[in-house]
Scaffold this motif. Structure first.
Motif, PDB file in Angstrom:
ATOM      1  N   GLN A   2      57.662  76.125  11.748  1.00 54.11           N
ATOM      2  CA  GLN A   2      58.524  75.083  11.191  1.00 54.11           C
ATOM      3  C   GLN A   2      59.344  75.641  10.019  1.00 54.11           C
ATOM      4  OE1 GLN A   2      55.345  72.146  10.584  1.00 54.11           O
ATOM      5  NE2 GLN A   2      56.493  70.725  11.881  1.00 54.11           N
ATOM      6  N   LEU A  19      56.590  73.339   1.108  1.00 55.32           N
ATOM      7  CA  LEU A  19      56.230  72.870   2.451  1.00 55.32           C
ATOM      8  C   LEU A  19      54.887  73.443   2.897  1.00 55.32           C
ATOM      9  CD1 LEU A  19      59.764  73.049   4.052  1.00 55.32           C
ATOM     10  CD2 LEU A  19      58.467  71.013   3.465  1.00 55.32           C
ATOM     11  N   THR A  20      54.563  74.635   2.394  1.00 55.61           N
ATOM     12  CA  THR A  20      53.247  75.197   2.724  1.00 55.61           C
ATOM     13  C   THR A  20      52.152  74.302   2.163  1.00 55.61           C
ATOM     14  OG1 THR A  20      54.174  77.397   2.712  1.00 55.61           O
ATOM     15  CG2 THR A  20      51.792  77.263   2.529  1.00 55.61           C
ATOM     16  N   ALA A  76      47.132  76.072   8.520  1.00 53.79           N
ATOM     17  CA  ALA A  76      48.177  75.056   8.399  1.00 53.79           C
ATOM     18  C   ALA A  76      47.646  73.688   8.797  1.00 53.79           C
ATOM     19  CB  ALA A  76      49.365  75.445   9.268  1.00 53.79           C
ATOM     20  N   PHE A 110      61.960  67.576  12.486  1.00 53.01           N
ATOM     21  CA  PHE A 110      61.859  67.386  11.040  1.00 53.01           C
ATOM     22  C   PHE A 110      62.371  68.596  10.248  1.00 53.01           C
ATOM     23  CE2 PHE A 110      59.710  66.881   6.921  1.00 53.01           C
ATOM     24  CZ  PHE A 110      60.161  65.621   6.599  1.00 53.01           C
ATOM     25  N   PRO A 111      61.955  69.824  10.597  1.00 55.62           N
ATOM     26  CA  PRO A 111      62.522  70.982   9.877  1.00 55.62           C
ATOM     27  C   PRO A 111      64.037  71.073  10.041  1.00 55.62           C
ATOM     28  CG  PRO A 111      60.639  71.651  11.197  1.00 55.62           C
ATOM     29  CD  PRO A 111      60.931  70.244  11.560  1.00 55.62           C
ATOM     30  N   LEU A 131      56.242  66.489   8.920  1.00 52.84           N
ATOM     31  CA  LEU A 131      55.875  67.795   9.465  1.00 52.84           C
ATOM     32  C   LEU A 131      54.861  67.694  10.599  1.00 52.84           C
ATOM     33  CD1 LEU A 131      55.703  69.810   6.123  1.00 52.84           C
ATOM     34  CD2 LEU A 131      57.311  70.189   7.984  1.00 52.84           C
ATOM     35  N   THR A 174      55.790  63.623  19.902  1.00 42.92           N
ATOM     36  CA  THR A 174      55.349  64.114  18.591  1.00 42.92           C
ATOM     37  C   THR A 174      55.826  65.539  18.372  1.00 42.92           C
ATOM     38  OG1 THR A 174      53.402  62.720  18.800  1.00 42.92           O
ATOM     39  CG2 THR A 174      53.308  64.477  17.150  1.00 42.92           C
ATOM     40  N   ARG A 194      45.575  72.347   6.037  1.00 37.38           N
ATOM     41  CA  ARG A 194      46.376  71.834   4.924  1.00 37.38           C
ATOM     42  C   ARG A 194      47.045  70.518   5.290  1.00 37.38           C
ATOM     43  NH1 ARG A 194      49.019  77.146   3.989  1.00 37.38           N
ATOM     44  NH2 ARG A 194      47.600  78.304   2.679  1.00 37.38           N
ATOM     45  N   SER A 195      47.564  70.463   6.511  1.00 37.58           N
ATOM     46  CA  SER A 195      48.327  69.267   6.866  1.00 37.58           C
ATOM     47  C   SER A 195      47.428  68.074   7.148  1.00 37.58           C
ATOM     48  CB  SER A 195      49.228  69.556   8.071  1.00 37.58           C
ATOM     49  OG  SER A 195      48.430  69.836   9.192  1.00 37.58           O
ATOM     50  N   ARG A 222      59.346  65.551  17.484  1.00 34.36           N
ATOM     51  CA  ARG A 222      59.551  65.118  16.087  1.00 34.36           C
ATOM     52  C   ARG A 222      59.185  66.239  15.116  1.00 34.36           C
ATOM     53  NH1 ARG A 222      56.318  60.235  16.901  1.00 34.36           N
ATOM     54  NH2 ARG A 222      57.605  58.716  17.965  1.00 34.36           N
ATOM     55  N   ARG A 223      58.162  67.002  15.492  1.00 31.90           N
ATOM     56  CA  ARG A 223      57.760  68.122  14.628  1.00 31.90           C
ATOM     57  C   ARG A 223      58.844  69.203  14.608  1.00 31.90           C
ATOM     58  NH1 ARG A 223      52.124  70.079  16.495  1.00 31.90           N
ATOM     59  NH2 ARG A 223      52.225  71.316  14.599  1.00 31.90           N
ATOM     60  N   HIS A 281      52.331  71.300   1.887  1.00 30.48           N
ATOM     61  CA  HIS A 281      52.296  70.113   2.749  1.00 30.48           C
ATOM     62  C   HIS A 281      51.792  70.445   4.148  1.00 30.48           C
ATOM     63  CE1 HIS A 281      53.995  67.330  -0.061  1.00 30.48           C
ATOM     64  NE2 HIS A 281      55.082  68.045  -0.229  1.00 30.48           N
ATOM     65  N   GLY A 282      51.378  71.674   4.350  1.00 30.39           N
ATOM     66  CA  GLY A 282      50.792  72.035   5.635  1.00 30.39           C
ATOM     67  C   GLY A 282      51.811  72.372   6.712  1.00 30.39           C
ATOM     68  N   ALA A 283      53.022  72.759   6.307  1.00 32.18           N
ATOM     69  CA  ALA A 283      54.024  73.118   7.320  1.00 32.18           C
ATOM     70  C   ALA A 283      53.552  74.347   8.088  1.00 32.18           C
ATOM     71  CB  ALA A 283      55.355  73.403   6.647  1.00 32.18           C
ATOM     72  N   ARG A 284      53.785  74.317   9.389  1.00 29.92           N
ATOM     73  CA  ARG A 284      53.458  75.492  10.204  1.00 29.92           C
ATOM     74  C   ARG A 284      54.500  76.563   9.955  1.00 29.92           C
ATOM     75  NH1 ARG A 284      50.123  73.473  14.329  1.00 29.92           N
ATOM     76  NH2 ARG A 284      48.747  72.088  13.214  1.00 29.92           N
ATOM     77  N   GLN A 328      55.075  65.285   4.392  1.00 26.83           N
ATOM     78  CA  GLN A 328      53.909  65.791   5.128  1.00 26.83           C
ATOM     79  C   GLN A 328      53.745  65.063   6.467  1.00 26.83           C
ATOM     80  OE1 GLN A 328      51.022  66.943   2.482  1.00 26.83           O
ATOM     81  NE2 GLN A 328      49.539  67.643   3.998  1.00 26.83           N
ATOM     82  N   ARG A 352      66.008  68.564  10.265  1.00 25.50           N
ATOM     83  CA  ARG A 352      66.581  67.588   9.339  1.00 25.50           C
ATOM     84  C   ARG A 352      66.540  68.148   7.907  1.00 25.50           C
ATOM     85  NH1 ARG A 352      67.876  63.168   7.105  1.00 25.50           N
ATOM     86  NH2 ARG A 352      66.572  62.200   5.519  1.00 25.50           N
ATOM     87  N   LEU A 353      65.425  68.774   7.565  1.00 26.88           N
ATOM     88  CA  LEU A 353      65.328  69.379   6.231  1.00 26.88           C
ATOM     89  C   LEU A 353      66.420  70.431   6.041  1.00 26.88           C
ATOM     90  CD1 LEU A 353      61.471  69.843   5.713  1.00 26.88           C
ATOM     91  CD2 LEU A 353      62.960  68.155   4.642  1.00 26.88           C
TER      92      LEU A 353
END
Lengths: 521, 1021
Positions: free
Chosen positions: B328, B319-320, A80, B10-11, A114, B3, A83-84, B6-7, B322-325, A111, B13-14
């Motif tokens: 998340q 989202l994957t 992850a 964000f999910p 996240l 941070t 990717r991010s 915020r991480r 985009h690198g979402a954990r 992105q 909020r989504l």
């Protein structure tokens, strides 16, 4: 250090029919900040390669290092993180890549969100990129309110917002018209260079090479050829173990079929046909103008057709008083930028949609006067439609899929089988008729859909971007097939396309968007 | 840190954005969860309402006189070890206050007083006008040391007076309520209570004023009892207060007892404890429905997850890229699922609470308290939270559960869970049945809560697993079918997972709905079974064991009189004896039932599952082949005395004639005592009921002279010579027996010649000389319970110890249960049993019960039985008992909840079906468009969609029906308690009310057809 180092990469998939190798010892190196375009026919393994680079898939053998990380060994959090932080990814299907609920500005900032970037910074960066791609006015719009080209530009911005080291783009213009595609290519090239990131773009579109520092061709799961910057010579790539793939054209011209003999002659390797081999005709068949066997009577026409979408303020006029006719024995290419109404026109001609004003007449019958049942009957009898999505049943074989389509047209099973085999052979799938549709590549599935339409024996054939997923050779073959259908069988073929290979085959071109122009005979 | 926050944000909020844009879908998911949650809330709340009503009824059934909390204290009116009334009363009041806030009524009652030569029952209390209704005169004033005015409540005779204290009767009256004197010891309490019989009793005088009467100097030293009585209002004690009430009673009683042995506190604790226990059993059994609701809710959540999966998959994929954990992604989806689950759960809970309030209101239960102790209690809110969390988790698992590779195949978490559930069910079954005892102890609560869900889950997952290959098979077999059929089969086979989830949900919801229906029918039928088991025909008439009644049924009326109750009445006289049998390492109790074995005996309470053989078959096995009536010289109907000439050589003996009366009783007629060698004419008058009877034995006992000085070791022996047995009639003396040939001597009596017996008399046993009977030397064939049958020896012989001695029985048939009997039993032919028992000991067997079949004239027979001469008997009516059982609050509550659950489940199934159909149309828009583009017309598309919807609905119905019957059979096998949560009677038998089931299935089918029609009314595009 290379940005990407892939060595002897194999990727084998287990299928009910046995193992299938998508990559067969592929070796590739991409330098930092290089923009690389990977070309290749459908099924050659280029999408698999990109999935391995992005960590969505793992190699069966060999290794891939991206900025020193062995991607195949990354797991969970590391993956992850990779990717991010490292990757930006642009999907072919922008509609799948963009969340339909978010605005353009939010989409670009996903992105960043996240990884915990502050909202203001996110928005600042999104605005900067949207301004850069000329969409600053659309920052509040959602995907449904944007054209395909606009959506793909937003997808590119979203992939670059976090300043990735590596941008991967998989057929980013597969669903765009030529003008939009060119815009997106330029954007990728410019942004990648501006951001100082390495880019790998997979495509079957030769236009994409315009932005490339280097272009490689992938065939049968290996890199076969390589071309440097504009003007440099194309070279064949010698893979490990001495594998060298000679272009089919050269082989054909040299009269080499199934056997060849190689010998060293004065420091050069000379390859000759072995035994009694003789040169084969080129495949696919080149476009040869054939005299029309028909009288050119009108099969379908639009009379002062107006069509718009959306409501009130969002209303978008796509066709404005369109008058066009499509004659028997003619292949007409409908072109125009995305959103210009190409698909809409095909839907109207097929009776799948109604115009706001004007009339559609097919085989002398005004569709507006027919109910849905009667239109369906008309389609069964005389109209074949190839949509952008092949619409096949994945667990049925190619033959069964075509037969099912014919069963809908109430053809007896024996005749359906005969026609299905013939049509599949004509689209170059004669040896794959019993393969399940789900196991075929995207291009092959598209050809099955074309075969289904061809087998229908319709008098009007409508095709919506039929070559969008096909490589050059197959696109050329499909274009030729449509041409032959029109000229030999007297079918009126209307193809919405942005593929110049198809346009070249057309008897006439109807260009939509701006001022509508009908050119050709 | 910022941070990280915020991480996390964000999910969230989504998730919020996604929820906002999927309001309809979220609402539908929430609606399904709300429906399940509401059912669960109603079950929990409704169960408490039923328990409340049960407690109230149980308390109301306690006679008013005993429905009090009463502290009692007795003394002589003088200080005893320092304790006086004045010192004791505050203690008593404090103790009572700890039990109930109501003020006690102090009552004083003297032991029967003998004053001035007369007897009087004297009592006193405050506020007579509240408790006494005057019939004449006026209310008395408070007593003074010299004069005490009283009101007479009953009894006869003058109110006595003494020189120091004059009692003046100023009026007469009756007690309005037995409450004040209900718990007081002694005769007076009984007399002035509900069974007050004023006749032949001394006057009962009641004085005004507790204190004034207690302090009368003239009565000092007379034994009296003080009572402080708090009446209990049946509606004031609720299930959640019972424990506290009982413990406060125990504590107060201990406090009082510790102060004085003469202090006590009594309350209807046993009745309340029993009511609580029954209520708890019912409440726990209702957990089945709660479990059903929860299972349904989770099934709906799973369905919803399936319908959301495509959308969520797309979001995860985006989202994957985009690198979402992973956390998340899980957070986003978890919040989405959790929000819908929470909103649905809360809304459903609120709805369920509202319905509970309505039910409580109608049942006159305190609404606020009911809610506060059920759905709105902390455990209730905890259940809601667990439910919402469970639903969210199921949605999440349904959306994201990964497959576990096993043997080359993917085993999902759901499969693993199903295997676990199957294991849990098997373990639960292996642990044994959940009867009333285990239910009240709460040991099986969890099993019951989970059982329906687990079983349905296992069945549903099995269905889902079988469906994939099944649909593929269907697709293959329909390749030459009509295009619409082919398309329907293809589309199902194309998304077998989706279809499987759909069918699974329908199997679960329809299955649980139909299970509720079948179980409801089973419980209702169980009530009828239970009534029929207790009263095998329409009525059972037996001796009323209440004091003062005790009239055997044949003493009240002859069989002919019973026969004349109404035309066509079937009269079945029955013998019932208790006995024991030596087996299993000790004595085991059993019931011996003698009943007619005629072939047309139709016992309503008999069920085919009671025995491997049919009832007629069993009865024929114990039916005697010939005449088995008792033998003996007949007494003419006009005979007035019985006469027997007798002489002895040896010690004198007394002789009794055992006469079997025409009504089947045995009269012992004392003929007199011999006088040595001289023949004496022994004689006894024949009572009217003995005339027309038979002499079945002559008893030989010790003469009275010997008896007066007898001991165990005193023995008398000799030879008794008997003359002809005669009777006196108006016409003279008639010999009814002149030859004793064939008579048998019993216990030390041995015939010597034709008219003489040798006797040896002591206290060890009865000695008799009696005619040979048909049962002599043979065994009585019986139908025995399995335990008794197992105790039988070779040839099925089984010696049964009964009051008359040992009955030699022979087991010829086995049954697990027999109407009217709890525990082990032996069933014999009534005439054979009568003869055998009365031969063994004359008078030991008589007709104890009369079973009456009313031939449809129940009302008429019931009316007649309430009149003399039958009004002294205890009458049980099957119809009345069935009504009573059905009207029991717990039974009604259970049946109501089951009915509601059935309705709710089927409605939820239809809601789920509509969700599925709408989802199918949405998800398959592309495929449908392609079909239409290929020339499929709207009619074909509709037909295809309808076929597909119909197939899914049909598979759901078929699977649901199977699941319902399997579940009901399992539950009936595991949970043995009846509708009103009591044990006893026959075991519950699965009863499928086929017509009702058919109607509900038809309603579901019609609803499903209407839905399919409505959704596909406009051809999709």
């Amino acid at each position: 250090m290379s940005a990407i180092e892939a060595r002897d990469v194999f990727r084998v998939y287990a299928t009910p029919e046995g193992d299938a190798a998508a990559l067969q010892g592929l070796t590739l190196q991409v330098e930092e900040r290089e923009v690389l375009v990977v070309l290749g026919p459908s099924g050659s393994g280029k999408s698999t390669l990109l999935r391995i680079f992005s960590g969505l898939d793992r190699p069966s053998a060999g290794f891939v290092r991206v900025f020193g990380r062995e991607v195949g060994k990354l797991r969970g959090r590391e993956l992850a993180q990779y990717r991010s932080a490292v990757l930006g990814y642009v999907e072919q299907h922008y509609s799948r890549a963009l969340d339909p609920d978010l605005s353009a500005r939010e989409l670009v900032g996903v992105q960043l969100g996240l990884v915990g970037t502050d909202r203001k910074d996110r928005e600042r960066r999104a605005d900067e990129l949207l301004e850069r791609v000329g969409l600053e006015e659309k920052r509040g719009s959602r995907p449904a309110e944007l054209s395909g080209g606009e959506q793909q530009r937003i997808a590119v911005c979203a992939a670059l917002a976090h300043r990735p080291q590596l941008l991967l783009a998989d057929e980013p213009t597969g669903e765009l018209d030529a003008a939009s595609a060119a815009l997106v290519y330029d954007l990728i090239g410019e942004l990648a260079r501006e951001q100082g990131c390495t880019a790998v773009l997979v495509s079957h579109d030769l236009e994409s090479t315009g932005i490339a520092d280097r272009t490689v061709r992938v065939r049968d799961g290996r890199v076969s050829e390589e071309t440097g910057r504009e003007g440099s010579e194309e070279t064949l790539v010698v893979a490990r173990g001495g594998w060298l793939r000679l272009p089919e054209e050269l082989l054909a011209r040299a009269g080499i079929g199934e056997r060849a003999r190689a010998e060293l002659a004065g420091g050069q390797i000379v390859v000759r046909p072995a035994g009694s081999e003789s040169p084969r005709p080129l495949e696919p068949e080149a476009a040869v103008p054939i005299e029309s066997a028909t009288d050119g009577r009108v099969v379908a026409e639009t009379r002062a057709v107006r069509k718009s979408y959306g409501k009130e303020a969002q209303r978008r006029l796509v066709l404005d008083g369109l008058d066009a006719s499509f004659g028997a024995g003619k292949l007409v290419a409908v072109t125009g930028p995305s959103g210009s109404g190409k698909t809409t026109l095909l839907h109207l001609l097929a009776g799948l949609d109604d115009p706001d004003e004007g009339a559609i007449v097919v085989l002398g019958r005004e569709l507006g006067r027919l109910d849905r049942e009667a239109r369906a009957a008309l389609r069964r009898e005389d109209v074949a439609f190839i949509g952008q999505d092949p619409g096949l049943t994945p667990f049925l074989s190619a033959r069964e899929n075509v037969e099912l389509g014919l069963a809908l047209r109430k053809l007896p099973p024996e005749e359906a089988e005969e026609r299905a085999l013939d049509a599949l052979t004509r689209v170059g799938l004669g040896e794959r008729v019993e393969q399940r549709a789900g196991r075929l590549s995207a291009g092959e599935r598209q050809r099955v859909a074309i075969a289904r339409a061809v087998a229908a024996g319709a008098r009007l054939l409508l095709a919506d971007e039929p070559t969008a997923r096909l490589d050059e050779a197959n696109a050329l073959a499909v274009g030729a097939l449509f041409g032959r259908l029109a000229r030999e069988a007297g079918v009126a073929v209307v193809v919405a396309t942005h593929d110049p290979l198809v346009v070249e085959q057309a008897d006439a071109t109807l260009e939509l968007g701006g001022e509508t122009l009908m050119s050709g005979s | 840190m910022v941070t990280t926050l915020r991480r996390v944000a964000f999910p969230l909020r989504l998730a919020a954005v996604r929820l906002l844009h999927r309001r309809g879908r979220t609402a539908l998911l929430a609606a399904g969860i709300a429906a399940g949650s509401a059912v669960l809330a109603v079950v929990i709340g409704g169960s408490l309402v039923a328990q409340d009503e049960q407690t109230s009824r149980a308390l109301a059934r306690v006679p008013a006189a005993q429905r009090t909390v009463t502290a009692v204290y007795s003394d002589l009116g003088v200080s005893r070890k320092g304790a006086t009334l004045q010192s004791t009363e505050p203690l008593v009041r404090r103790a009572l206050a700890s039990v109930t806030p109501e003020k006690p009524v102090p009552v004083l009652q003297y032991k029967l007083l003998r004053i001035g030569g007369g007897l009087v029952n004297l009592a006193g209390m405050d506020g007579l006008d509240h408790w006494v209704r005057l019939t004449s005169g006026r209310f008395p004033s408070r007593c003074t040391p010299e004069r005490c005015e009283v009101v007479q409540l009953g009894g006869q005779g003058p109110t006595p007076s003494s020189p120091g204290l004059r009692f003046v009767k100023v009026g007469e009256g009756v007690l309005r309520s037995p409450v004040p004197f209900g718990q007081l010891p002694g005769a007076a309490a009984a007399r002035i209570g509900e069974t007050f019989r004023p006749e032949r009793q001394p006057p009962f005088a009641l004085a005004e004023g507790f204190d004034s009467l207690a302090s009368l100097p003239a009565l000092s030293g007379f034994y009296r009892t003080y009572a402080w009585v708090v009446p209990l209002d049946p509606s004031r004690i609720h299930p959640w207060e019972v424990d506290r009430f009982l413990s406060s009673v125990t504590s107060a009683r201990a406090t009082l007892k510790s102060q004085s042995l003469f202090l006590d506190l009594v309350a209807p604790s046993d009745q309340l404890g029993a009511a609580r226990s029954t209520g708890e059993v019912a409440g726990r059994r209702l957990l089945l429905i709660g479990g059903q609701a929860a299972a349904l809710l989770l099934a709906f959540a799973l369905l919803a997850a399936a319908s959301l999966r495509r959308d969520v998959d797309a979001a995860w994929q985006r989202l994957t890229w985009h690198g979402a954990r992973r956390w998340q992604l899980l957070l986003m989806t978890g919040v989405e699922a959790g929000f819908a689950a929470l909103v649905g759960g809360v809304v459903g809970w609120a709805l369920g609470s509202g319905l509970t309030a309505l039910v409580a209101e109608r049942a006159s239960s305190p609404v606020g308290a009911i809610l506060g102790h059920s759905v709105l209690s902390w455990p209730g809110i905890g259940a809601l939270a667990a439910l919402a969390a469970g639903a969210a988790l199921v949605v999440l698992l349904g959306l994201r559960a990964p497959a576990i590779p096993l043997g080359g195949r993917g085993i999902s978490i759901i499969d693993v869970a199903a295997l676990g559930a199957l294991l849990a069910v098997l373990v639960a079954l292996a642990r044994g049945q959940a009867d009333a005892g285990s239910l009240s102890s709460g040991a099986t609560g969890t099993v019951l809560l989970l059982l329906p869900g687990l079983v349905t889950f296992v069945i549903a997952v099995a269905c889902a697993r079988a469906l994939g290959p099944g649909l593929r098979l269907l697709e293959r077999t329909t390749r030459n079918a009509a295009v619409s059929v082919r398309l329907a089969a293809l589309s199902l086979a194309r998304s077998p997972g989706h279809a499987a989830i759909a069918v699974t949900f329908l199997v679960a919801s329809v299955g649980l709905g139909l299970f509720a229906l079948v179980y409801r029918g089973t419980l209702q039928h169980g009530n009828d079974d239970r009534a029929a088991y207790a009263v095998p025909l329409d009525f059972v008439v037996r001796e009323d064991l209440a004091p003062g009644r005790l009239v055997p049924p044949l003493d009240a009326a002859s069989l002919a009189r019973y026969q004349s109750l109404a035309p066509g009445v079937d009269v079945v006289p029955v013998i019932r004896e208790s006995g024991s049998v030596g087996a299993f390492g000790g004595q085991s109790r059993f019931t011996l039932l003698g009943l007619p074995t005629r072939s047309n005996l139709d016992l309503q309470g008999w069920r085919d599952d009671f025995a491997a053989r049919s009832l007629p078959d069993l009865l024929s096995a114990i039916r005697p082949s010939g005449d088995v009536a008792m033998r003996g010289p007949s007494i003419p109907a006009d005979a007035t005395a019985i006469v027997l000439p007798a002489s002895v050589v040896g010690g004198d003996v007394s002789v009794q004639a055992e006469v079997l009366t025409p009504r089947g009783r045995v009269d012992h007629l004392d003929l007199g005592v011999t006088e040595g060698r001289a023949e004496r004419l022994l004689r006894a008058d024949l009572p009217a009921e003995a005339r027309g009877g038979k002499v079945i034995a002559l008893d030989i006992g010790r003469a009275l002279a010997v008896e007066e000085h007898a001991s165990e070791f005193t023995r008398v022996d000799g030879v008794l010579r008997l003359g002809p047995l005669s009777v006196e009639t108006p016409q003279g003396r008639d010999v009814i027996l002149d030859d004793y040939a064939g008579w048998l001597g019993i216990n030390g009596v041995t015939p010597v010649g034709d008219a003489a017996v040798r006797y040896l008399v002591n206290e060890a046993a009865e000695r008799r000389f009696q005619p040979r009977q048909v049962t002599d030397g043979t065994s009585v064939p019986v139908i025995a319970s399995p335990r008794l049958a197992a105790a039988a020896g070779t040839g099925g012989l089984l010696p049964l110890r009964v009051p008359g001695g040992i009955l030699r029985a022979r087991v010829v048939g086995v049954a697990r249960h027999f109407p009217t009997i709890e525990g082990d039993f032996a069933i014999a032919d009534r005439r054979l049993a009568f003869t055998a028992l009365n031969t063994s000991k004359p008078g030991s067997a008589t007709i104890d019960e009369i079973w009456l079949g009313a031939s449809g004239r129940n009302d008429e027979v019931a009316r007649e039985l309430s009149r003399p001469p039958f009004d002294v008997l205890a009458v049980s009516s099957r119809q009345a008992m069935a009504s009573e059982l059905a009207g029991d609050p717990l039974s009604r509550g259970t049946v109501l909840v089951l009915g509601g659950a059935a309705l709710g489940s089927v409605l939820l199934a239809l809601l789920g079906l509509s969700l599925l159909l709408a989802g199918d149309l949405r998800d398959e828009r592309g495929e449908l468009f392609d079909l239409e583009a290929q020339g499929a017309g709207p009619a074909l598309l509709r037909r295809h969609l309808r076929l597909r919807g119909g197939l899914v609905a049909g598979l759901g119905l078929g699977g649901g029906l199977g699941a319902a019957v399997a579940l009901a059979a399992l539950v009936v096998a595991v949970v043995t308690v009846t509708a009103n949560a009591s044990a006893g009677g026959p075991p519950l038998a699965l009863h499928v009310d086929a017509p009702l089931l058919l109607v509900v299935c038809a309603a579901y089918a019609a609803g499903a057809a209407a839905l399919v029609w409505a959704v596909t009314r406009r051809a999709p595009r």
